[in-house]
Design a protein around this motif. Structure first.
Motif, short mmCIF file in Angstrom:
data_model
loop_
_atom_site.label_atom_id
_atom_site.label_comp_id
_atom_site.label_asym_id
_atom_site.label_seq_id
_atom_site.Cartn_x
_atom_site.Cartn_y
_atom_site.Cartn_z
N GLY A 153 -0.68 5.29 7.07
CA GLY A 153 -0.23 5.67 5.74
C GLY A 153 -1.35 5.59 4.72
O GLY A 153 -1.50 6.47 3.85
N SER A 154 -2.17 4.54 4.80
CA SER A 154 -3.32 4.42 3.90
C SER A 154 -4.34 5.53 4.15
O SER A 154 -4.91 6.09 3.21
CB SER A 154 -3.99 3.05 4.08
OG SER A 154 -3.08 2.00 3.82
N ILE A 250 -4.98 -0.53 -4.81
CA ILE A 250 -6.27 0.03 -4.41
C ILE A 250 -6.10 1.32 -3.64
O ILE A 250 -6.77 2.33 -3.91
CB ILE A 250 -7.05 -1.00 -3.56
CG1 ILE A 250 -7.40 -2.24 -4.40
CG2 ILE A 250 -8.32 -0.38 -2.97
CD1 ILE A 250 -7.99 -3.38 -3.59
N VAL A 251 -5.18 1.32 -2.67
CA VAL A 251 -5.04 2.47 -1.77
C VAL A 251 -4.23 3.59 -2.43
O VAL A 251 -4.71 4.71 -2.57
CB VAL A 251 -4.38 2.04 -0.45
CG1 VAL A 251 -4.09 3.26 0.42
CG2 VAL A 251 -5.28 1.07 0.30
N VAL A 252 -3.01 3.27 -2.82
CA VAL A 252 -2.09 4.31 -3.30
C VAL A 252 -2.45 4.79 -4.69
O VAL A 252 -2.64 6.00 -4.92
CB VAL A 252 -0.63 3.80 -3.25
CG1 VAL A 252 0.32 4.90 -3.70
CG2 VAL A 252 -0.26 3.33 -1.86
N VAL A 257 -4.91 8.57 -8.41
CA VAL A 257 -5.68 8.88 -9.63
C VAL A 257 -6.74 9.94 -9.33
O VAL A 257 -6.93 10.88 -10.10
CB VAL A 257 -6.31 7.60 -10.20
CG1 VAL A 257 -7.35 7.94 -11.26
CG2 VAL A 257 -5.24 6.69 -10.77
N VAL A 258 -7.44 9.78 -8.20
CA VAL A 258 -8.44 10.79 -7.80
C VAL A 258 -7.78 12.16 -7.66
O VAL A 258 -8.31 13.18 -8.10
CB VAL A 258 -9.12 10.37 -6.49
CG1 VAL A 258 -10.02 11.49 -5.97
CG2 VAL A 258 -9.93 9.10 -6.68
N PHE A 302 7.27 4.23 -4.28
CA PHE A 302 8.53 3.48 -4.33
C PHE A 302 8.52 2.33 -3.34
O PHE A 302 9.03 1.24 -3.63
CB PHE A 302 9.70 4.42 -4.01
CG PHE A 302 11.02 3.70 -3.88
CD1 PHE A 302 11.77 3.41 -5.00
CD2 PHE A 302 11.48 3.31 -2.63
CE1 PHE A 302 12.98 2.73 -4.87
CE2 PHE A 302 12.69 2.63 -2.50
CZ PHE A 302 13.44 2.35 -3.62
N LEU A 303 7.93 2.54 -2.16
CA LEU A 303 7.98 1.54 -1.10
C LEU A 303 7.03 0.37 -1.35
O LEU A 303 7.36 -0.78 -1.06
CB LEU A 303 7.66 2.18 0.25
CG LEU A 303 8.74 3.05 0.88
CD1 LEU A 303 8.20 3.76 2.11
CD2 LEU A 303 9.96 2.21 1.25
N TYR A 304 5.82 0.65 -1.86
CA TYR A 304 4.78 -0.37 -1.82
C TYR A 304 4.22 -0.79 -3.16
O TYR A 304 3.71 -1.91 -3.28
CB TYR A 304 3.62 0.11 -0.94
CG TYR A 304 4.07 0.42 0.47
CD1 TYR A 304 4.51 -0.60 1.32
CD2 TYR A 304 4.08 1.72 0.96
CE1 TYR A 304 4.94 -0.33 2.60
CE2 TYR A 304 4.50 2.00 2.25
CZ TYR A 304 4.93 0.97 3.06
OH TYR A 304 5.36 1.25 4.32
N VAL A 305 4.26 0.04 -4.18
CA VAL A 305 3.66 -0.33 -5.47
C VAL A 305 4.72 -1.02 -6.31
O VAL A 305 5.41 -0.41 -7.12
CB VAL A 305 3.09 0.90 -6.20
CG1 VAL A 305 2.40 0.47 -7.48
CG2 VAL A 305 2.12 1.63 -5.30
#
Length: 353
Positions: A153-154, A250-252, A257-258, A302-305
């Motif tokens: 996923g990352s 960091i990842v999501v 943003v990029v 929704f899942l991780y942040v």
């Protein structure tokens, strides 16, 4: 706790309360606030305070009748078959069509390859869980599945941001695109996405493997995810929750943003094109990617942040189904149906046959 002689003690705890109770017992004993007399009643919790007692978990899957679960199995099996065929077809088509040997389709092949393994890490086990033939999963395999899925996923987050950057260069610098995005840079970006995705989750998987699980051993899911593990743990989960939140940022968020910045420049460049045909042609080169990005980041955030990973596990189960089963199926069809170059290459492939 009071207990009369000959009277049974009934304790009813849900999944989250077991972990909380175990942590409370550890904390109270550590600070000496437990009276020695109360220690005699800890025998009913002996498995809960023994970190080595749980060696495997039981996955519940989806609740309901057997007929309902069998219908889910049919849907999952059909979607998994279409996902593998669709993504493998994209890889084969790009491999055989010389006009698709560009950085954009090289990244698309990486994405399709990732999607095959991403859904393979979920669906076969989920089918076994829903059929009742493979509901148990060992602790080590559970951590391995968690690491595997989160790493892929990352990697997908990084790949999507790289693809957005590629579209930015193609639309904003069309004359210099071939020199800016050459084959060497595209390989480095793809390799960095894979390495970054797996390295980012290594710390999180290590911290999760150090948690103690004292009981119960039932996971209200069809896979091992971080939320379920935290809900079952009887040790202090705050370091893992903090690591999950920071890695998610960091990842999501960083990759998102990029992607957003790239599309801000892309849209501004498209709007400066004079002819309507030119604007439509430029937008068609990134519309498929934009659709995939919207679907992926919506469910992933929704899942991780979030500051705390322990919230509605049932809702997470639904979103995880969309993220791990539906999205890998949609991606090849989105790129095929909304990309003229792919459709032309597909038509030529059928004409040759």
């Amino acid at each position: 706790m009071e207990r009369k002689q000959g009277q049974a003690v009934a304790i009813s705890l849900n999944q989250g309360d077991h972990g909380y109770l175990g942590r409370t017992v550890h904390e109270k004993m550590s600070f000496g606030s437990f009276q020695l007399a109360n220690l005699t009643y800890l025998s009913i919790w002996k498995d809960m305070v023994n970190g080595t007692s749980v060696e495997e978990f039981i996955l519940l899957g989806f609740p309901g009748t057997r007929q309902f679960r069998v219908s889910f199995v049919v849907v999952f099996a059909l979607m998994y078959t279409l996902t593998v065929i669709g993504n493998a077809s994209v890889i084969a088509l790009v491999w055989r069509s010389s006009n698709l040997h560009t950085p954009m389709y090289f990244f698309l092949c990486n994405l399709s390859f990732l999607e095959i393994w991403y859904t393979t890490g979920v669906v076969p086990k989920a089918i076994g869980v829903m059929l009742g033939t493979s509901q148990t999963i060992s602790f080590s395999v559970c951590i391995l599945q968690l690491f595997f899925l989160l790493s892929l996923g990352s990697t997908e987050c990084f790949l999507l941001s790289v693809m957005a950057y590629d579209r930015y260069l193609a639309i904003c610098y069309p004359l210099r695109y071939s020199s800016l995005m050459n084959s060497v840079l595209s390989v480095r970006l793809a390799l960095s996405s894979w390495l970054g995705g797996f390295l980012a989750i290594s710390l999180l998987a290590f911290l999760t493997s150090r948690l103690t699980f004292c009981g119960p051993d039932v996971i209200n899911h069809f896979l091992c995810d971080i939320d379920s593990c935290l809900a079952l743990s009887c040790s202090d989960t705050r370091p893992v929750e903090l690591a999950t939140f920071l890695i998610s940022i960091i990842v999501v968020v960083a990759s998102c943003v990029v992607t957003l910045v790239s599309y801000v420049y892309i849209i501004s460049s498209i709007l400066r094109i004079q002819s309507a045909h030119g604007r439509k042609k430029a937008f068609s080169t990134c519309s498929a990617h934009l659709s995939v990005v919207t679907i992926w980041y919506g469910s992933t955030m929704f899942l991780y942040v979030k500051p705390s990973a322990q919230n509605s596990l049932d809702l997470n189960k639904i979103v995880n189904t969309f993220n791990t089963v539906v999205t890998p199926l949609l991606n090849p069809f989105i790129y095929t149906l909304r990309n003229k170059e792919v459709k032309l290459a597909l038509g030529r492939a059928f004409q040759k046959k």
